[in-house]
Motif scaffolding. Structure first.
Motif, PDB file in Angstrom:
ATOM      1  N   THR A  66      33.033  49.290  46.469  1.00  0.00           N
ATOM      2  CA  THR A  66      32.146  48.625  45.529  1.00  0.00           C
ATOM      3  C   THR A  66      30.802  49.331  45.464  1.00  0.00           C
ATOM      4  O   THR A  66      30.392  49.980  46.425  1.00  0.00           O
ATOM      5  CB  THR A  66      31.948  47.143  45.916  1.00  0.00           C
ATOM      6  N   SER A  99      26.998  30.155  44.370  1.00  0.00           N
ATOM      7  CA  SER A  99      27.430  30.904  43.196  1.00  0.00           C
ATOM      8  C   SER A  99      28.249  30.014  42.271  1.00  0.00           C
ATOM      9  O   SER A  99      29.024  29.173  42.737  1.00  0.00           O
ATOM     10  CB  SER A  99      28.278  32.100  43.633  1.00  0.00           C
ATOM     11  N   VAL A 101      31.209  30.173  39.729  1.00  0.00           N
ATOM     12  CA  VAL A 101      32.334  31.024  39.344  1.00  0.00           C
ATOM     13  C   VAL A 101      33.325  30.168  38.562  1.00  0.00           C
ATOM     14  O   VAL A 101      33.224  28.949  38.532  1.00  0.00           O
ATOM     15  CB  VAL A 101      33.018  31.669  40.574  1.00  0.00           C
ATOM     16  N   SER A 102      34.294  30.810  37.968  1.00  0.00           N
ATOM     17  CA  SER A 102      35.280  30.046  37.206  1.00  0.00           C
ATOM     18  C   SER A 102      36.213  29.284  38.151  1.00  0.00           C
ATOM     19  O   SER A 102      36.450  29.698  39.286  1.00  0.00           O
ATOM     20  CB  SER A 102      36.102  30.973  36.303  1.00  0.00           C
ATOM     21  N   ARG A 103      36.714  28.173  37.650  1.00  0.00           N
ATOM     22  CA  ARG A 103      37.694  27.390  38.411  1.00  0.00           C
ATOM     23  C   ARG A 103      38.917  28.264  38.699  1.00  0.00           C
ATOM     24  O   ARG A 103      39.472  28.233  39.793  1.00  0.00           O
ATOM     25  CB  ARG A 103      38.082  26.155  37.606  1.00  0.00           C
ATOM     26  N   GLU A 104      39.296  29.066  37.705  1.00  0.00           N
ATOM     27  CA  GLU A 104      40.447  29.950  37.842  1.00  0.00           C
ATOM     28  C   GLU A 104      40.261  30.916  39.015  1.00  0.00           C
ATOM     29  O   GLU A 104      41.183  31.139  39.801  1.00  0.00           O
ATOM     30  CB  GLU A 104      40.648  30.725  36.539  1.00  0.00           C
ATOM     31  N   ALA A 105      39.058  31.496  39.159  1.00  0.00           N
ATOM     32  CA  ALA A 105      38.789  32.427  40.262  1.00  0.00           C
ATOM     33  C   ALA A 105      38.922  31.724  41.616  1.00  0.00           C
ATOM     34  O   ALA A 105      39.494  32.281  42.560  1.00  0.00           O
ATOM     35  CB  ALA A 105      37.397  33.029  40.113  1.00  0.00           C
ATOM     36  N   VAL A 106      38.393  30.514  41.720  1.00  0.00           N
ATOM     37  CA  VAL A 106      38.486  29.754  42.970  1.00  0.00           C
ATOM     38  C   VAL A 106      39.945  29.530  43.336  1.00  0.00           C
ATOM     39  O   VAL A 106      40.350  29.705  44.491  1.00  0.00           O
ATOM     40  CB  VAL A 106      37.715  28.419  42.859  1.00  0.00           C
ATOM     41  N   GLU A 107      40.732  29.143  42.356  1.00  0.00           N
ATOM     42  CA  GLU A 107      42.152  28.886  42.617  1.00  0.00           C
ATOM     43  C   GLU A 107      42.897  30.167  42.985  1.00  0.00           C
ATOM     44  O   GLU A 107      43.680  30.192  43.938  1.00  0.00           O
ATOM     45  CB  GLU A 107      42.782  28.210  41.404  1.00  0.00           C
ATOM     46  N   GLU A 108      42.647  31.263  42.245  1.00  0.00           N
ATOM     47  CA  GLU A 108      43.337  32.530  42.516  1.00  0.00           C
ATOM     48  C   GLU A 108      42.988  33.087  43.894  1.00  0.00           C
ATOM     49  O   GLU A 108      43.835  33.662  44.569  1.00  0.00           O
ATOM     50  CB  GLU A 108      42.983  33.566  41.447  1.00  0.00           C
ATOM     51  N   LEU A 109      41.720  32.951  44.291  1.00  0.00           N
ATOM     52  CA  LEU A 109      41.274  33.496  45.577  1.00  0.00           C
ATOM     53  C   LEU A 109      41.524  32.550  46.746  1.00  0.00           C
ATOM     54  O   LEU A 109      41.339  32.924  47.895  1.00  0.00           O
ATOM     55  CB  LEU A 109      39.782  33.837  45.502  1.00  0.00           C
ATOM     56  N   ILE A 111      39.789  29.876  47.469  1.00  0.00           N
ATOM     57  CA  ILE A 111      38.497  29.533  48.069  1.00  0.00           C
ATOM     58  C   ILE A 111      38.442  28.042  48.332  1.00  0.00           C
ATOM     59  O   ILE A 111      38.619  27.227  47.422  1.00  0.00           O
ATOM     60  CB  ILE A 111      37.334  29.973  47.152  1.00  0.00           C
TER      61      ILE A 111
END
Length: 139
Positions: A66, A99, A101-109, A111
């Motif tokens: 990164t 932070s 973030v999108s709900r989708e990101a939380v679910e995919e990761l 978290i």
């Protein structure tokens, strides 16, 4: 050049005064005496020590490449999710990062509270205040 008392240095480093004394007595942190005989740490020495001490405290996992240099590894302490957005709170040492973030990101990761995560901060707008070392703004 500014100088700091043991207590001020401890607050800046996020440790106890006794820890600062041990570092000084062990030769890890240079300390002098002021005109009154009190132990003080000059600002330049304290800055170098803080930077050296922080190296490696919040490593970026080796498999991640990164351009972001401000990474804070920590533990997720809160997650508030609604239909579209989620608020994620991470405690990284003494630093609390929040932070959106999108709900989708939380679910995919995956978290959720209790998992480890790394917050990465990259910004073109950073606000810097100067304080007198006692938590008060300098004139």
């Amino acid at each position: 050049m500014p100088s700091y008392s043991i207590g001020q240095a401890a607050r800046l480093l996020g440790v106890s005064s006794e820890t600062v004394r041990r570092w000084a007595d062990g030769g890890q942190l240079r300390m002098d005496r002021d005109g009154s005989g009190n132990r003080v740490i000059d600002g330049v020495s304290l800055a170098v020590f803080a930077k050296d001490r922080a190296a490696g405290l919040h490593p970026v996992p080796g498999e991640v490449r990164t351009s972001v240099r401000n990474s804070f590894a920590g533990i997720v302490t809160a997650v508030v999710v609604d239909d579209v957005i989620a608020q994620v709170e991470i405690q990284s040492g003494p630093h609390r990062l929040v932070s959106m973030v999108s709900r989708e990101a939380v679910e995919e990761l995956g978290i959720e509270v209790g998992v480890t995560a790394t917050a990465r901060v990259k910004s073109t707008n950073v606000h810097v205040d100067r304080s007198d070392g006692r938590g008060q703004s300098a004139p």
